[in-house]
Motif scaffolding. Structure first.
Motif, PDB file in Angstrom:
ATOM      1  N   MET A   1       7.850  16.843  17.264  1.00  0.00           N
ATOM      2  CA  MET A   1       7.958  17.951  18.192  1.00  0.00           C
ATOM      3  C   MET A   1       8.896  19.034  17.641  1.00  0.00           C
ATOM      4  SD  MET A   1       5.971  17.254  20.738  1.00  0.00           S
ATOM      5  CE  MET A   1       4.867  16.525  19.512  1.00  0.00           C
ATOM      6  N   SER A   2       8.660  20.290  18.052  1.00  0.00           N
ATOM      7  CA  SER A   2       9.539  21.385  17.677  1.00  0.00           C
ATOM      8  C   SER A   2      10.758  21.382  18.600  1.00  0.00           C
ATOM      9  CB  SER A   2       8.790  22.713  17.825  1.00  0.00           C
ATOM     10  OG  SER A   2       8.535  22.983  19.199  1.00  0.00           O
ATOM     11  N   GLN A   3      11.711  22.259  18.317  1.00  0.00           N
ATOM     12  CA  GLN A   3      12.882  22.379  19.186  1.00  0.00           C
ATOM     13  C   GLN A   3      12.528  23.030  20.523  1.00  0.00           C
ATOM     14  OE1 GLN A   3      16.063  21.069  18.630  1.00  0.00           O
ATOM     15  NE2 GLN A   3      14.784  20.034  17.124  1.00  0.00           N
ATOM     16  N   GLU A   4      11.307  23.539  20.640  1.00  0.00           N
ATOM     17  CA  GLU A   4      10.883  24.152  21.900  1.00  0.00           C
ATOM     18  C   GLU A   4      10.215  23.152  22.826  1.00  0.00           C
ATOM     19  OE1 GLU A   4      10.272  28.784  20.594  1.00  0.00           O
ATOM     20  OE2 GLU A   4       8.626  27.392  20.188  1.00  0.00           O
ATOM     21  N   VAL A   5       9.947  21.959  22.342  1.00  0.00           N
ATOM     22  CA  VAL A   5       9.460  20.859  23.170  1.00  0.00           C
ATOM     23  C   VAL A   5      10.276  19.627  22.806  1.00  0.00           C
ATOM     24  CG1 VAL A   5       7.523  19.355  23.749  1.00  0.00           C
ATOM     25  CG2 VAL A   5       7.121  21.790  23.348  1.00  0.00           C
ATOM     26  N   LEU A   6      11.074  19.156  23.740  1.00  0.00           N
ATOM     27  CA  LEU A   6      11.947  18.020  23.499  1.00  0.00           C
ATOM     28  C   LEU A   6      11.408  16.781  24.212  1.00  0.00           C
ATOM     29  CD1 LEU A   6      15.396  19.769  24.103  1.00  0.00           C
ATOM     30  CD2 LEU A   6      14.108  19.566  21.957  1.00  0.00           C
ATOM     31  N   VAL A   7      11.529  15.626  23.564  1.00  0.00           N
ATOM     32  CA  VAL A   7      11.090  14.360  24.158  1.00  0.00           C
ATOM     33  C   VAL A   7      12.234  13.364  24.061  1.00  0.00           C
ATOM     34  CG1 VAL A   7       9.397  12.509  24.111  1.00  0.00           C
ATOM     35  CG2 VAL A   7       8.715  14.824  23.452  1.00  0.00           C
ATOM     36  N   GLU A   8      12.552  12.736  25.180  1.00  0.00           N
ATOM     37  CA  GLU A   8      13.557  11.691  25.193  1.00  0.00           C
ATOM     38  C   GLU A   8      13.065  10.524  26.035  1.00  0.00           C
ATOM     39  OE1 GLU A   8      17.068  12.293  27.721  1.00  0.00           O
ATOM     40  OE2 GLU A   8      16.205  14.232  28.305  1.00  0.00           O
TER      41      GLU A   8
ATOM     42  N   THR B   1      10.478  17.976  27.832  1.00  0.00           N
ATOM     43  CA  THR B   1      11.171  19.172  28.307  1.00  0.00           C
ATOM     44  C   THR B   1      10.745  20.403  27.530  1.00  0.00           C
ATOM     45  OG1 THR B   1      13.113  17.849  28.899  1.00  0.00           O
ATOM     46  CG2 THR B   1      13.426  20.224  28.713  1.00  0.00           C
ATOM     47  N   LEU B   2      10.299  21.420  28.263  1.00  0.00           N
ATOM     48  CA  LEU B   2      10.085  22.747  27.670  1.00  0.00           C
ATOM     49  C   LEU B   2      11.451  23.364  27.420  1.00  0.00           C
ATOM     50  CD1 LEU B   2       7.141  24.235  29.729  1.00  0.00           C
ATOM     51  CD2 LEU B   2       7.394  24.426  27.261  1.00  0.00           C
TER      52      LEU B   2
ATOM     53  N   LYS C   1       1.204  27.377  20.284  1.00  0.00           N
ATOM     54  CA  LYS C   1       1.858  26.281  19.564  1.00  0.00           C
ATOM     55  C   LYS C   1       2.625  25.370  20.521  1.00  0.00           C
ATOM     56  CE  LYS C   1       4.976  25.104  15.780  1.00  0.00           C
ATOM     57  NZ  LYS C   1       5.544  23.995  16.554  1.00  0.00           N
ATOM     58  N   ILE C   2       3.332  25.972  21.472  1.00  0.00           N
ATOM     59  CA  ILE C   2       4.073  25.173  22.442  1.00  0.00           C
ATOM     60  C   ILE C   2       3.115  24.338  23.285  1.00  0.00           C
ATOM     61  CG2 ILE C   2       5.576  25.291  24.464  1.00  0.00           C
ATOM     62  CD1 ILE C   2       6.783  27.846  23.184  1.00  0.00           C
ATOM     63  N   VAL C   3       2.009  24.935  23.674  1.00  0.00           N
ATOM     64  CA  VAL C   3       0.996  24.198  24.442  1.00  0.00           C
ATOM     65  C   VAL C   3       0.492  22.989  23.655  1.00  0.00           C
ATOM     66  CG1 VAL C   3      -1.396  24.340  25.278  1.00  0.00           C
ATOM     67  CG2 VAL C   3       0.275  26.086  25.923  1.00  0.00           C
ATOM     68  N   LEU C   4       0.210  23.192  22.376  1.00  0.00           N
ATOM     69  CA  LEU C   4      -0.266  22.074  21.543  1.00  0.00           C
ATOM     70  C   LEU C   4       0.811  21.009  21.377  1.00  0.00           C
ATOM     71  CD1 LEU C   4      -2.217  24.088  18.811  1.00  0.00           C
ATOM     72  CD2 LEU C   4      -3.193  22.757  20.700  1.00  0.00           C
ATOM     73  N   ASP C   5       2.071  21.434  21.232  1.00  0.00           N
ATOM     74  CA  ASP C   5       3.172  20.471  21.127  1.00  0.00           C
ATOM     75  C   ASP C   5       3.338  19.681  22.423  1.00  0.00           C
ATOM     76  OD1 ASP C   5       3.679  21.185  18.528  1.00  0.00           O
ATOM     77  OD2 ASP C   5       5.426  22.430  18.977  1.00  0.00           O
ATOM     78  N   LEU C   6       3.246  20.364  23.550  1.00  0.00           N
ATOM     79  CA  LEU C   6       3.332  19.681  24.840  1.00  0.00           C
ATOM     80  C   LEU C   6       2.205  18.667  24.998  1.00  0.00           C
ATOM     81  CD1 LEU C   6       4.188  22.397  27.525  1.00  0.00           C
ATOM     82  CD2 LEU C   6       5.501  20.331  27.027  1.00  0.00           C
ATOM     83  N   THR C   7       1.012  19.085  24.632  1.00  0.00           N
ATOM     84  CA  THR C   7      -0.140  18.185  24.726  1.00  0.00           C
ATOM     85  C   THR C   7       0.082  16.947  23.873  1.00  0.00           C
ATOM     86  OG1 THR C   7      -1.615  20.078  25.080  1.00  0.00           O
ATOM     87  CG2 THR C   7      -2.639  18.002  24.411  1.00  0.00           C
ATOM     88  N   GLY C   8       0.554  17.141  22.638  1.00  0.00           N
ATOM     89  CA  GLY C   8       0.817  16.007  21.765  1.00  0.00           C
ATOM     90  C   GLY C   8       1.857  15.066  22.335  1.00  0.00           C
ATOM     91  N   ALA C   9       2.919  15.633  22.933  1.00  0.00           N
ATOM     92  CA  ALA C   9       3.975  14.807  23.517  1.00  0.00           C
ATOM     93  C   ALA C   9       3.438  13.976  24.675  1.00  0.00           C
ATOM     94  CB  ALA C   9       5.127  15.685  23.987  1.00  0.00           C
ATOM     95  N   LEU C  10       2.591  14.568  25.494  1.00  0.00           N
ATOM     96  CA  LEU C  10       2.032  13.857  26.640  1.00  0.00           C
ATOM     97  C   LEU C  10       1.047  12.773  26.202  1.00  0.00           C
ATOM     98  CD1 LEU C  10       1.598  16.937  28.953  1.00  0.00           C
ATOM     99  CD2 LEU C  10       3.059  14.976  29.439  1.00  0.00           C
TER     100      LEU C  10
ATOM    101  N   GLY D   1      -6.614  21.742  27.299  1.00  0.00           N
ATOM    102  CA  GLY D   1      -6.279  20.449  26.707  1.00  0.00           C
ATOM    103  C   GLY D   1      -4.974  19.909  27.268  1.00  0.00           C
ATOM    104  N   LEU D   2      -4.026  20.805  27.555  1.00  0.00           N
ATOM    105  CA  LEU D   2      -2.759  20.396  28.148  1.00  0.00           C
ATOM    106  C   LEU D   2      -2.965  19.880  29.570  1.00  0.00           C
ATOM    107  CD1 LEU D   2       0.269  20.112  28.346  1.00  0.00           C
ATOM    108  CD2 LEU D   2       0.440  22.601  28.641  1.00  0.00           C
TER     109      LEU D   2
END
Length: 260
Positions: free
Chosen positions: A1-8, A17-18, A30-39, A89-90
């Motif tokens: 994940m990038s620093q704009e999408v955090l996972v803990e 977290t956005l 890009k943020i949408v794709l990162d969020l989708t990947g995290a989920l 997709g998200l």
């Protein structure tokens, strides 16, 4: 994940977290794709039993970041369908997650941010939270499932009011309408959210998944709703009214829509 999408991980809960507080956690592709990947990762992780979606810095999500999106992709209008598919997709990642999902909402949940909060199974909100479908203000329609969720959660009359008039639904009203699992002071939002997550993660995972699937099946077909939104939004995005709406928004003036 990038620093704009955090996972803990906290216990058996994944907190996604956005993290763009300077832009009220607004979204780029890009943020949408990162969020989708995290989920998707959380959905596939056998050690995760609950997923929390939230935003940093006092807001949940202010929707799409038009300024940054156009700056990063000047040819955006030539491939709008790719953006629509990414955003949908998200939504699908949220809805299809077999684990219970909680939207922890502070401040603004606007536009697509509202749709994300509505797509989660449960919502915990601070007293400063609000949901607002602002699409019509720039000549658009909800495109993240808002036309599916709002009539089912609020009823047709309130959904029409929320969408056609871009009404702001503040936390107190959301609670009165039954949309919230808890309404708490801002300082207590994290504690209340994780308390609810703890209850869910200690519950029977097979039963929770089966119940979710049965409830959503009884509501009708969200895929058809997303397809209708996709087709309608792509038409609107190519209209002169949208150009006028975005220009008026950027210039901080009232738009002059002509229906073209």
């Amino acid at each position: 994940m990038s620093q704009e999408v955090l996972v803990e991980k906290q216990g058996r809960t994944a907190v996604v977290t956005l993290n763009r507080p300077e832009a009220r956690n607004s979204l780029t592709k890009k943020i949408v794709l990162d969020l989708t990947g995290a989920l998707v990762d959380a959905a596939n992780d056998p050690t995760v039993r609950c997923v929390v979606l939230t935003g940093a810095g006092g807001h949940f999500c202010a929707g799409a970041d038009l300024r940054r999106t156009f700056a990063e992709d000047p040819d955006l209008m030539d491939h709008l369908d790719e953006y629509m598919d990414a955003f949908h997709g998200l939504v699908r990642a949220i809805v299809r997650c077999p684990k219970p999902t909680i939207a922890s909402v502070d401040g603004a949940a606007v536009g697509f941010g509202a749709d994300m909060a509505l797509a989660c199974d449960l919502r915990v909100a601070s007293t400063s939270a609000y949901i607002q479908e602002k699409f019509v203000n720039i000549g658009l329609m909800p495109d993240g499932g808002g036309t599916f969720w709002l009539p089912r959660l609020l009823g047709t009359a309130r959904a029409m009011k929320a969408i056609l008039l871009a009404d702001k639904l503040d936390a107190k009203e959301l609670d009165a309408l039954g949309l919230l699992a808890a309404l708490v002071p801002t300082d207590d939002l994290r504690t209340a959210t994780m308390s609810l997550a703890k209850k869910l993660e200690n519950g029977p995972p097979l039963a929770l998944t089966a119940a979710k699937q049965a409830i959503y099946a009884s509501l009708g077909d969200i895929e058809s709703a997303l397809q209708r939104e996709r087709e309608g939004q792509l038409r609107l995005l190519k209209s002169q009214d949208v150009v006028e709406g975005i220009m008026a928004w950027a210039q901080k003036r009232e738009p002059n829509f002509t229906g073209q």
